[in-house]
Scaffold this active site. Structure first.
Site, PDB file in Angstrom:
ATOM      1  N   ASP A  54       0.440  -1.103  -0.340  1.00 14.58           N
ATOM      2  CA  ASP A  54       0.332   0.001  -0.330  1.00 14.58           C
ATOM      3  C   ASP A  54       0.856   1.837  -0.867  1.00 14.58           C
ATOM      4  OD1 ASP A  54      -2.347   1.299   0.435  1.00 14.58           O
ATOM      5  OD2 ASP A  54      -2.059   1.875   2.298  1.00 14.58           O
ATOM      6  N   GLU A  95       1.083  -1.033  -5.552  1.00 12.61           N
ATOM      7  CA  GLU A  95       0.006   0.612  -5.570  1.00 12.61           C
ATOM      8  C   GLU A  95       1.009   2.254  -5.356  1.00 12.61           C
ATOM      9  OE1 GLU A  95      -3.564   3.083  -3.082  1.00 12.61           O
ATOM     10  OE2 GLU A  95      -2.247   2.673  -2.518  1.00 12.61           O
TER      11      GLU A  95
END
Length: 717
Positions: free
Chosen positions: A404, A457
C-alpha cells in the site's frame, strides 16, 4: 555476595535495570548463593526442577526479599512459598540463562536477521528443563523493560528483562505460563519516564478491540494440504497466466445473524465457493493484521504479525488460506509498511524515543493520515518490515503482497508543501532509503518464497517499479495501473454524445501499457467517501448505467493487464461501500444486477480459457490496434493474441447507437465466432448481436455493434 544497599533498594522499588545480577542463583564460596523476590511470602524453600529439596532461604526484607546459600552448583530452581497455611509454587525466571545467542546479536546489529519472528516476541519453548514463554523486544534506549500481564498482576517489578549488550534487545524466559496469556511491555524511557504500556511489535495474536494487549500463542498446529498449489506457482511465470483478483474487506463482505464479523471458518464456507463460481483466480484481502480502528479498514495497523481478533483464532486464517489453495484460489494480502498509527500502545516513541519513526516530523509524520512514517534508513526498522513480509509467506502461505501507498514512501515531498519536507543528500525529493527497503523486501521475498508475487500501489512515473532489483528496479512483480482506472472511469462518466471529444481517455493508456507489469484496479478506493459505486459512476438512465457498466467490464477484461475488482461491484451494488455493513446481497434477486454478475463470471472464464486474453498481458506482442481513431462513433477495436493461440478481437461501441454494418479489419480471413456480447439477453441487454459470428474476407468483416456494448470475436482456426 552483598551488593550495595542502593542496588537492593532499587530492586525492591522496581528501578534496577539488571535484576539478573542480583536475583537467582550465583556461585558462592561454598555452594550456590540465591536471592529471590517473592512478594507476600513469609517462607521460601528451594527445590531443583527435578524436585530435590536444596534448602531454605531467609526473609531479609518484609517486601518479600529472601537470601541464602544452598548446596550444589547454580541451576534453575523452584520455590515453595508459604504464608500462614497458604502455599504456592514459583519457578524462578532469574535462575535461567539467556535464550538468544551471539549470532542473533550480530545479525540483528547488521540488520540481516531474517528469522526475527522466531527470536523476538513471545515464544512457547522448553528451556533448561522447564516449559514457559520466552519474551524478547527491541528497545535500545530504554532504562528498563518489564513484561507485565495477567500472570503477574501487571506489576512491572515482577519480571524485569535482561538487556543484551549493545544490540538493544531485552529478553526473559518466564517458566510455567503457556498460550492464551495477555501481556504488554512496561518501559522506562531514557529520561526515567514511565511510558504507556506497549503491545508487542512481534505479537502473533492480540485482544479484540478496544482491548489492546498482546496474547501468547503456541506453535502453529495447522497441517497444510496445499503442496500442489504451491508447487504450481513455483513453476509459473505470473505475467503469462490469468490473474483475476476479487478484492475483499473481510469485515463487511458478509455478516452473521447478529451482524457480527464472520469467523475465518465461516468466511471459508461462503467466500471460497463464491469466488470459485465466479472464476476469479485470487482473493485479495484489505489488511487483516490487528488494528484498533474499524474505519481505517486495517490500513492503520498496530499488530503487523497478528491476524485481527475480529475473525476468530489466528489458526483460522491458516485454515482459510489452505482451503482456498485446495480450491485453486490464491490469497493476497494488502500490506502497509509505509506508515503506522500513533496509538499509545503501538510503535510510536516505543522506548521513549523516535525508534521506528523519524524524530523530525518533516520526515516522520504523514499529514494525510495523521500517522508516523517508518524510518526506512534504520537497519533494524527495515529488518522488522522485511521479516514481516517473510512471516506472512511462511506462516500463512500467502501467495502475494499488495504493498500500500508506495508513492508516499518514494517521495519525501509527498502531500507536503514547500518547507514541510527535507531534501535528500543530493537535494532531490526521492526517498532513496525507502527505495532501498523496497528492493530489499522484494529480493528477500522472491528469494525465500518462489511462487509468491508482490504488487505495488504506485501512482507516479517512478521508473522500473516492476523491473528487477538487481537491475536498478524496485523488484515488484506488478504495479497497479492507476492511470487506466482514472482515465477510463472519467470517460465512462461522460454522456455518450461528448465521448467523441475524449477518445484519448481510452487510447492514451495503451501508449504505456507495457512499460510495467500492470494490474488494472477497480478497487475499494473508487467506491467510498462520496464517490458512489461503479454503477452510479456510469452516465445515463438506469438501463444505460447497466449497459455502460457491462460494456466497461468487458472492455477491461479484453484490455492488456491483470484484473482486480472490489467486492459488490460484480453484481453492480448501488450503494457505495461501507465497512459498517455487509454487501447488499438482496440485489442479486434483480435480473439487472444478476446479469452483471453472470457477465463477470463469463468474462473470468473466457479470460482464463483463452491464452490470447492473458498470456501476453504484459508484453506488446500481445496487443494490436485495429481501429483506434474512430472518435466520431466512439468505437475502439483491438486484437489480443499469443503464440499458438487463436486471436481475439475486442470491439467496443461506447454510444447507445447500434451500428450495423460496421466494417472492421481482421488479420485472418474466415469465420470469427462471437464468444462474448455484453448486450446479451442473459446479462439484461437488448440481445442484439452477430448470430454467433462473422466471416472475414479480404482482411475485413462487416459486424453488428450493439448499443453501449463490448463484443469479442475469436478466429475459428
Amino acid at each position: 555476595m552483598k551488593p550495595p544497599q542502593g542496588a537492593i533498594s532499587a530492586l525492591l522499588e522496581g528501578r534496577h535495570d539488571d535484576p539478573f545480577s542480583l536475583l537467582g542463583p550465583h556461585a558462592g564460596p561454598e555452594g550456590t548463593f540465591i536471592r529471590a523476590l517473592v512478594p507476600g511470602a513469609e517462607a521460601l524453600e528451594v527445590h531443583s526442577l527435578a524436585g530435590d529439596t536444596l534448602g531454605l532461604l531467609a526473609l531479609i526484607d518484609e517486601r518479600g526479599l529472601f537470601e541464602g546459600e544452598v548446596s550444589g552448583d547454580p541451576q534453575p530452581v523452584r520455590y515453595r512459598a508459604s504464608r500462614g497455611d497458604v502455599e504456592w509454587w514459583i519457578t524462578d525466571p532469574y535462575s535461567f540463562g539467556p535464550v538468544l545467542g551471539p549470532v542473533d546479536d550480530l545479525l540483528m546489529a547488521q540488520g540481516n536477521h531474517f528469522r526475527l519472528h522466531d527470536k523476538l516476541g513471545a515464544h512457547l519453548i522448553r528451556h533448561e528443563g522447564a516449559d514457559g514463554v520466552h519474551f524478547a523486544v527491541w528497545a535500545p534506549n530504554a532504562r528498563r523493560v518489564s513484561v507485565v500481564g495477567d500472570f503477574n498482576d501487571w506489576d512491572g517489578r515482577r519480571h524485569i528483562m535482561r538487556r543484551r549488550g549493545d544490540v538493544g534487545v531485552w529478553e526473559i524466559f518466564i517458566p510455567d505460563i503457556g498460550a492464551g496469556r495477555c501481556y504488554k511491555y512496561e518501559i522506562i524511557g531514557p529520561e526515567g519516564d514511565l511510558q504507556p504500556l506497549k503491545a508487542d511489535p512481534f505479537a502473533f495474536a492480540s485482544e479484540l478491540r478496544p482491548s489492546t494487549a498482546s496474547i501468547t500463542t503456541g506453535a502453529p498446529t495447522h497441517v497444510w494440504g496445499d503442496q500442489d498449489h504451491q508447487e504450481h506457482w513455483k513453476r509459473t511465470d505470473p505475467r503469462r497466466v490469468p490473474i483475476s483478483i476479487y478484492e475483499v474487506h473481510a469485515g463487511s463482505w458478509d455478516r452473521d445473524e447478529n451482524d457480527w464479523f464472520l469467523t475465518w471458518d465461516a468466511l471459508a464456507e461462503r467466500l471460497i465457493p463464491y469466488v470459485v463460481e465466479l472464476g476469479f483466480t485470487h482473493i485479495e484481502f484489505l489488511p487483516i493484521s490487528e488494528h484498533p480502528y474499524d474505519p481505517s479498514w486495517g490500513y492503520q495497523t498496530t499488530g503487523l504479525y497478528a491476524p485481527s481478533a475480529r475473525f476468530g483464532d489466528v489458526e483460522g486464517f491458516a485454515r482459510f488460506v489452505d482451503g482456498a489453495h485446495r480450491a485453486g484460489i490464491g490469497v493476497l494480502l494488502d500490506w502497509v509498511p509505509a506508515h503506522f498509527p500513533t496509538d499509545a500502545h503501538g510503535l510510536a516513541r516505543f522506548d521513549g524515543t523516535a525508534l521506528y519513526e523519524h524524530e523530525d516530523p518533516r520526515l516522520g509524520y504523514h499529514p494525510d493520515w495523521n500517522t508516523a512514517i517508518y524510518n526506512f534508513g534504520r537497519r533494524e526498522v527495515s529488518a522488522f518490515l522485511v521479516n514481516n513480509a517473510l512471516f506472512w509467506a511462511e506462516r500463512y502461505h500467502i501467495d502475494g503482497l499488495r504493498v500500500d501507498a508506495v508513492a508516499s514512501m518514494l517521495y519525501r515531498d509527498y502531500s507536503r508543501k514547500a518547507g514541510e519536507w527535507i531534501p535528500n543528500a543530493e537535494g532531490g525529493r526521492e526517498n532513496w532509503e525507502a527505495a532501498s527497503f523496497l528492493q530489499s523486501m522484494n529480493k528477500a521475498v522472491y528469494g525465500e518464497h518462489p511462487g509468491i508475487f508482490t504488487v505495488a500501489e504506485e501512482s507516479t512515473a517512478w521508473p522500473g517499479v516492476t523491473h528487477p532489483a538487481y537491475d536498478g528496479g524496485l523488484g515488484f512483480g506488478f504495479k497497479w495501473n492507476m492511470g487506466f482506472m482514472h482515465d477510463t472511469l472519467k470517460y465512462m462518466s461522460r454522456e455518450p454524445i461528448h465521448r467523441r471529444h475524449h477518445h484519448k481517455d481510452i487510447t492514451f493508456g495503451l501508449m504505456y501499457a507495457f512499460s510495467e507489469n500492470y494490474v488494472l484496479p477497480l478497487s475499494h478506493d473508487e467506491v467510498v467517501h462520496g464517490k458512489g459505486s461503479l454503477l452510479t459512476k456510469m452516465c445515463g438512465d438506469d438501463w444505460q448505467q447497466f449497459a455502460n457498466l457491462r460494456a466497461y467490464y468487458a472492455m477491461m477484461w479484453g484490455y492488456p493487464g491483470k484484473k482486480l475488482l472490489f467486492m459488490g461491484q460484480e453484481f453492480a451494488q448501488r450503494r457505495e461501500w461501507s465497512e459498517e455493513r455487509a454487501l447488499d446481497w438482496h440485489l442479486r434477486h434483480a435480473t439487472a444486477h444478476e446479469g452483471v454478475r453472470k457477465l463477470v463470471r463469463d468474462l473470468n472464464n473466457l479470460y482464463r480459457a483463452r491464452p490470447a486474453l492473458h498470456a501476453r498481458d504484459c508484453e506488446p506482442e500481445g496487443f494490436e490496434w485495429l481501429v483506434a481513431d474512430d472518435a466520431e462513433n466512439s468505437v475502439f477495436v483491438w486484437l489480443r493474441k499469443a503464440p499458438g493461440a487463436a486471436p481475439v478481437a475486442v470491439i467496443c461501441n461506447m454510444t447507445p447507437v447500434a451500428r450495423a454494418p460496421y466494417r472492421i479489419p481482421l488479420p485472418h480471413d474466415g469465420r470469427w465466432r462471437e464468444i462474448l456480447n455484453s448486450d446479451a439477453h442473459d446479462y439484461w441487454g437488448s440481445g442484439l448481436g452477430n448470430l454467433g459470428g462473422v466471416v472475414a474476407s479480404g482482411g475485413e468483416a462487416m459486424v453488428t455493434l450493439p448499443p453501449l456494448a463490448t463484443i469479442m470475436l475469436e478466429f475459428d482456426q
